[in-house]
Design an enzyme around this catalytic site. Structure first.
Site: not given
Length: 280
Positions: A15, A143, A191
């Protein structure tokens, strides 16, 4: 656009890619393995640092070191690797998730529950001195967060809503929030995101095997098809900020693609904006 492998890795939940302009390297995290990774594309040099808790995001600090969004709050790493808490606010069943640094040097940090329950997360502004202001409550999975080139707009994603929202800003305050674009059912969930120098919004689609680019008026104008099912976020970096880096995940997949969990790169995909370092 060609898709290359920058770092072949088996990250459970890669991420938060961020280009560290001062150091000339990419920073990204593996949330569930509690790791902060760095990658220098000039010489291929990599580092991996373990954190004591799940780490949702890691961003460079103006004076060197990192600010990290951890399970129990916001932490600081100095240039010597020493750790300290800036904000400690543990809530059982909750962890830090994606985060971004605003043009004024504040960290906008998201949280979510491990079970992704509706209303269990939030988005907060964390000033360099540690003062916290909740921006949005009643969030499920906080997110992607990013700003337009002039800083007047902020883009934000609460993934289960399938929306990218756009917020009008007055200084550090959100004064209006409205839908910017919606991802259709069956195409995955929005996302992480990044905004390029032209004001276009690039969004990774979890379970959608895509990164999409939306024009400033919310029109979908380009789609990158990926070999992995779960891209998580994207950011521009490298020489001239022209290469698009994409983090990916393998968690929850019965048969992950061999590149799931790796850091991908699309050379010369566009032109990004230099990120701001955290002021604390």
């Amino acid at each position: 656009m060609s898709i290359d492998v920058a770092v072949r890795e088996g990250a459970a939940l890669g991420e938060g890619p961020t280009w560290d302009t001062a150091a000339g390297r990419l920073i990204w995290v593996d949330i569930l393995n509690s790791r902060v990774h760095t990658y220098d594309p000039a010489d291929g040099r990599r580092t991996v640092m373990a954190t004591e808790q799940h780490v949702g995001a890691a961003k460079p600090r103006a004076g060197g070191g990192l600010v990290v969004n951890l399970r129990d709050g916001i932490g600081l790493y100095g240039t010597d690797g020493a750790f300290s808490w800036l904000v400690r606010d543990p809530v059982p069943g909750r962890r830090g998730n994606d985060a971004a640094v605003a043009p004024d040097g504040a960290l906008w940090a998201g949280t979510m529950r491990y079970d992704e329950a509706a209303g269990g997360g939030s988005l907060s502004r964390v000033a360099p001195d540690g003062a916290v202001t909740e921006v949005f409550g009643d969030v499920a999975v906080s997110n992607g967060t990013g700003w337009s080139p002039d800083g007047s707009l902020m883009y934000y994603i609460d993934s289960p809503t399938r929306r990218i929202d756009v917020c009008r800003m007055t200084g550090e305050r959100v004064v209006e929030r409205r839908p910017f674009a919606t991802v259709e059912r069956g195409a995955g969930f929005p996302d992480g995101l990044t905004v390029d120098a032209a004001g276009c919004v690039w969004v990774a689609l979890w379970d959608g095997a895509q990164v999409r680019r939306y024009t400033p008026d919310g029109r979908l104008d380009h789609t990158l098809e990926l070999p992995v099912r779960r891209p998580t976020a994207c950011a521009f970096g490298g020489p001239g900020l022209r290469d698009l880096y994409i983090t990916t995940a393998r968690t929850g997949l019965d048969r992950p693609h061999p590149l799931s969990g790796s850091l991908l790169v699309v050379p010369d995909a566009g032109e990004g904006m230099a990120s701001t370092a955290f002021g604390g």
